[in-house]
Design an enzyme around this catalytic site. Sequence first.
Site, PDB file in Angstrom:
ATOM      1  N   HIS A   1      -0.434   5.462 -20.023  1.00  0.00           N
ATOM      2  CA  HIS A   1      -0.208   5.871 -21.369  1.00  0.00           C
ATOM      3  C   HIS A   1       0.993   6.550 -21.762  1.00  0.00           C
ATOM      4  CE1 HIS A   1      -3.960   3.804 -21.505  1.00  0.00           C
ATOM      5  NE2 HIS A   1      -4.628   4.868 -20.986  1.00  0.00           N
TER       6      HIS A   1
ATOM      7  N   CYS B   1       7.385  -1.995 -19.305  1.00  0.00           N
ATOM      8  CA  CYS B   1       6.167  -2.771 -19.140  1.00  0.00           C
ATOM      9  C   CYS B   1       5.105  -2.842 -20.088  1.00  0.00           C
ATOM     10  CB  CYS B   1       5.509  -2.548 -17.439  1.00  0.00           C
ATOM     11  SG  CYS B   1       4.522  -3.891 -17.040  1.00  0.00           S
TER      12      CYS B   1
ATOM     13  N   LYS C   1       8.570   5.436  -6.267  1.00  0.00           N
ATOM     14  CA  LYS C   1       8.388   4.747  -7.750  1.00  0.00           C
ATOM     15  C   LYS C   1       7.072   5.601  -8.376  1.00  0.00           C
ATOM     16  CE  LYS C   1       6.073   0.601  -9.851  1.00  0.00           C
ATOM     17  NZ  LYS C   1       5.775  -0.701  -9.404  1.00  0.00           N
TER      18      LYS C   1
ATOM     19  N   LYS D   1      -4.747  -5.510  -9.212  1.00  0.00           N
ATOM     20  CA  LYS D   1      -5.446  -5.874  -8.154  1.00  0.00           C
ATOM     21  C   LYS D   1      -6.483  -6.598  -8.183  1.00  0.00           C
ATOM     22  CE  LYS D   1      -6.414  -1.266  -8.816  1.00  0.00           C
ATOM     23  NZ  LYS D   1      -5.989  -1.158 -10.066  1.00  0.00           N
TER      24      LYS D   1
ATOM     25  N   THR E   1       5.492  -3.841  -7.319  1.00  0.00           N
ATOM     26  CA  THR E   1       4.344  -3.207  -6.528  1.00  0.00           C
ATOM     27  C   THR E   1       3.290  -2.792  -7.572  1.00  0.00           C
ATOM     28  OG1 THR E   1       5.329  -1.080  -6.566  1.00  0.00           O
ATOM     29  CG2 THR E   1       5.250  -2.332  -4.582  1.00  0.00           C
ATOM     30  N   ARG E   2       2.054  -3.263  -7.343  1.00  0.00           N
ATOM     31  CA  ARG E   2       0.727  -2.655  -7.965  1.00  0.00           C
ATOM     32  C   ARG E   2      -0.198  -2.103  -7.136  1.00  0.00           C
ATOM     33  NH1 ARG E   2       3.523  -3.601 -11.812  1.00  0.00           N
ATOM     34  NH2 ARG E   2       3.374  -4.472 -13.588  1.00  0.00           N
TER      35      ARG E   2
ATOM     36  N   HIS F   1       5.282  -7.271 -13.552  1.00  0.00           N
ATOM     37  CA  HIS F   1       6.486  -7.450 -12.792  1.00  0.00           C
ATOM     38  C   HIS F   1       6.872  -5.568 -12.339  1.00  0.00           C
ATOM     39  CE1 HIS F   1       7.191  -6.189 -16.982  1.00  0.00           C
ATOM     40  NE2 HIS F   1       8.225  -5.499 -16.714  1.00  0.00           N
TER      41      HIS F   1
HETATM   42  C1  LIG Z   1       3.719  -0.444 -15.654  1.00  0.00           C
HETATM   43  C2  LIG Z   1       2.568  -0.921 -15.238  1.00  0.00           C
HETATM   44  C3  LIG Z   1       1.845  -0.585 -14.312  1.00  0.00           C
HETATM   45  C4  LIG Z   1       0.658  -1.071 -13.662  1.00  0.00           C
HETATM   46  N1  LIG Z   1       0.278  -0.710 -12.347  1.00  0.00           N
HETATM   47  C5  LIG Z   1      -1.111  -1.088 -11.891  1.00  0.00           C
HETATM   48  C6  LIG Z   1      -1.409  -0.948 -10.745  1.00  0.00           C
HETATM   49  O1  LIG Z   1      -0.686  -0.066 -10.009  1.00  0.00           O
HETATM   50  N2  LIG Z   1      -2.581  -1.718 -10.235  1.00  0.00           N
HETATM   51  C7  LIG Z   1      -3.148  -2.459 -10.885  1.00  0.00           C
HETATM   52  O2  LIG Z   1      -4.199  -3.311 -10.431  1.00  0.00           O
HETATM   53  N3  LIG Z   1      -2.757  -3.011 -12.267  1.00  0.00           N
HETATM   54  C8  LIG Z   1      -1.667  -2.150 -12.541  1.00  0.00           C
HETATM   55  N4  LIG Z   1      -1.132  -2.579 -13.954  1.00  0.00           N
HETATM   56  C9  LIG Z   1      -1.850  -3.601 -14.864  1.00  0.00           C
HETATM   57  C10 LIG Z   1      -1.783  -4.766 -14.347  1.00  0.00           C
HETATM   58  O3  LIG Z   1      -0.079  -5.119 -14.115  1.00  0.00           O
HETATM   59  C11 LIG Z   1      -1.991  -5.674 -15.422  1.00  0.00           C
HETATM   60  O4  LIG Z   1      -3.451  -5.436 -15.824  1.00  0.00           O
HETATM   61  C12 LIG Z   1      -1.834  -7.240 -15.290  1.00  0.00           C
HETATM   62  O5  LIG Z   1      -0.668  -7.663 -14.946  1.00  0.00           O
HETATM   63  C13 LIG Z   1      -2.369  -8.112 -16.483  1.00  0.00           C
HETATM   64  O6  LIG Z   1      -2.102  -9.558 -16.390  1.00  0.00           O
HETATM   65  P1  LIG Z   1      -2.033 -10.636 -17.327  1.00  0.00           P
HETATM   66  O7  LIG Z   1      -2.177 -11.825 -16.688  1.00  0.00           O
HETATM   67  O8  LIG Z   1      -3.270 -10.272 -18.268  1.00  0.00           O
HETATM   68  O9  LIG Z   1      -0.914 -10.299 -18.140  1.00  0.00           O
HETATM   69  P2  LIG Z   1       0.742 -10.715 -18.011  1.00  0.00           P
HETATM   70  O10 LIG Z   1       0.849 -10.957 -16.509  1.00  0.00           O
HETATM   71  O11 LIG Z   1       1.655 -10.264 -18.691  1.00  0.00           O
HETATM   72  O12 LIG Z   1       0.292 -12.265 -18.236  1.00  0.00           O
HETATM   73  C14 LIG Z   1       0.174 -12.825 -19.576  1.00  0.00           C
HETATM   74  C15 LIG Z   1       1.067 -14.360 -19.881  1.00  0.00           C
HETATM   75  O13 LIG Z   1       0.748 -15.036 -20.883  1.00  0.00           O
HETATM   76  C16 LIG Z   1       1.859 -15.446 -21.470  1.00  0.00           C
HETATM   77  N5  LIG Z   1       1.814 -15.755 -23.048  1.00  0.00           N
HETATM   78  C17 LIG Z   1       1.239 -15.129 -23.900  1.00  0.00           C
HETATM   79  N6  LIG Z   1       1.101 -15.366 -24.972  1.00  0.00           N
HETATM   80  C18 LIG Z   1       1.509 -16.923 -25.065  1.00  0.00           C
HETATM   81  C19 LIG Z   1       1.559 -18.039 -25.668  1.00  0.00           C
HETATM   82  N7  LIG Z   1       1.144 -18.083 -27.208  1.00  0.00           N
HETATM   83  N8  LIG Z   1       2.134 -18.949 -25.090  1.00  0.00           N
HETATM   84  C20 LIG Z   1       2.639 -19.004 -23.923  1.00  0.00           C
HETATM   85  N9  LIG Z   1       2.558 -18.044 -22.809  1.00  0.00           N
HETATM   86  C21 LIG Z   1       1.777 -17.028 -23.487  1.00  0.00           C
HETATM   87  C22 LIG Z   1       2.752 -14.175 -21.290  1.00  0.00           C
HETATM   88  O14 LIG Z   1       4.206 -14.604 -21.624  1.00  0.00           O
HETATM   89  C23 LIG Z   1       2.500 -13.809 -20.026  1.00  0.00           C
HETATM   90  O15 LIG Z   1       3.329 -14.504 -19.170  1.00  0.00           O
HETATM   91  C24 LIG Z   1       0.018  -2.002 -14.386  1.00  0.00           C
HETATM   92  C25 LIG Z   1       0.641  -2.507 -15.582  1.00  0.00           C
HETATM   93  C26 LIG Z   1       1.885  -2.073 -15.932  1.00  0.00           C
HETATM   94  C27 LIG Z   1       2.475  -2.407 -17.210  1.00  0.00           C
END
Ligand SMILES: Cc1cc2nc3c(=O)[nH]c(=O)nc-3n(C[C@H](O)[C@H](O)[C@H](O)COP(=O)(O)OP(=O)(O)OC[C@H]3O[C@@H](n4cnc5c(N)ncnc54)[C@H](O)[C@@H]3O)c2cc1C
Length: 376
Positions: A266, A310, A261, A343, A47-48, A44
């Site tokens: 870390h 986040c 933004k 991304k 933007t990324r 969330h």
């Molecule tokens: C502040 C910040 C800035 C970032 N900036 C960038 C950027 O500029 N460019 C870039 O490429 N990446 C960026 N990233 C990294 C990127 O956003 C993450 O790598 C990516 O969103 C990870 O996606 P995900 O699907 O692994 O996690 P999530 O999108 O969090 O999805 C995991 C999902 O699993 C669900 N879940 C977990 N356990 C369970 C369960 N037991 N039962 C049901 N549901 C469950 C959670 O509720 C969640 O919705 C950034 C991250 C952050 C925090």
Amino acid sequence: MRYHAIVLGVGGMGSAALYHLARRGRRVLGIEQFSLGHEFGSSHGVTRIIRLAYAEHPAYVPLLRRAYQLWREMEHEAGERLLFLTGGLDAGPPGGQMVTGSLRSCREHGIAHELLDAGEIARRFPGYRLPAEMAAVYQAEGGFVLPERSIAAHVTAALARGAEVHGCERVVAWHAQGGGVEVRTDRGSYLADRLVIAAGAWAAQAMPELKTLAAPERQVLIWTQPLRPERFAPATFPIFNMEAEEGRFYGFPIYGVPGFKIGKYHHRGEQVDPDRMNRGSDSEDEKVLREAIARYFPDANGATLAMKTCLFTNSPDEHFILDLHPAWPQVSVAAGFSGHGFKFAPVIGEILADFVLDGGCGRWDLGLFRLGRFAR
Ligand SMILES: Cc1cc2nc3c(=O)[nH]c(=O)nc-3n(C[C@H](O)[C@H](O)[C@H](O)COP(=O)(O)OP(=O)(O)OC[C@H]3O[C@@H](n4cnc5c(N)ncnc54)[C@H](O)[C@@H]3O)c2cc1C
């Protein structure tokens, strides 16, 4: 009813996996513990960053080329823009990891780029005020994608192809059995041939083998009111990654919500439990980011408009984890995206669909991302 696959977690990666499985005609169920589009995970904040030259490792570039293609395909499917090109700067000392890593990936993959000194950067992009000892690799393909819209687009397209999604339902356990899996939630239990774990910061809860390999870390973002807004528009301000004395920062032009933004990788080094994390922000959080704005982007140093927390989920080497479960080949996992995964979301979705369908992924060299690297 038995599903071909269950996707545990419908965030950035899970939503893309769901879509690619549904697109290939599989009966698929996505289970998400919160409401879709929630703000408790990692996807969330409007933007990324996306960039093609990749300082982290050149091995990411082929995946990125495919990701760019898939982003455009999804835009077409969804009928909305999800990827915006602003150009991008990988900035830092000329001999530092950011600049040399970015140059290496450009050279190895023939990516058009320019190496700019601080004076040239300020002339072309006046929102930047980098010290004379910094340089930056400029790449035209840099820009940003929209995480919330991306999840909505992937889920909508998956639903249109017959996928099922259960929001507000938490997976409490899964068991491999008879070549398939049984997944238990706080509402029921389901059978499937395959399970995809895309649980973000909860990865280690869903797969205890990841306990030391997918460590959740609290992050904070800030949006400030620019004093010269025209210097921070998408047409005038490229996205950046910057290796500075104070640490590594990244930032965006104004888009979608008011303000410039910026975030710091870390942030304050806080390892957290995702179920107990402090989701508020305070003046210490602000100070970390304010100092960088004052020094490197003084024309953006107006009032605070918003702050958000986040979660990063860090692997020990900060490279992704993409693999089959070591004991159960019917279970695959995407984890440890270490703050740079979004991304790639559409191509990760495609890889996860390959895992489900073929028990592997022949189209890419995934050596950098295998679980086995940590056992060596
Ligand atoms: C502040 C910040 C800035 C970032 N900036 C960038 C950027 O500029 N460019 C870039 O490429 N990446 C960026 N990233 C990294 C990127 O956003 C993450 O790598 C990516 O969103 C990870 O996606 P995900 O699907 O692994 O996690 P999530 O999108 O969090 O999805 C995991 C999902 O699993 C669900 N879940 C977990 N356990 C369970 C369960 N037991 N039962 C049901 N549901 C469950 C959670 O509720 C969640 O919705 C950034 C991250 C952050 C925090």
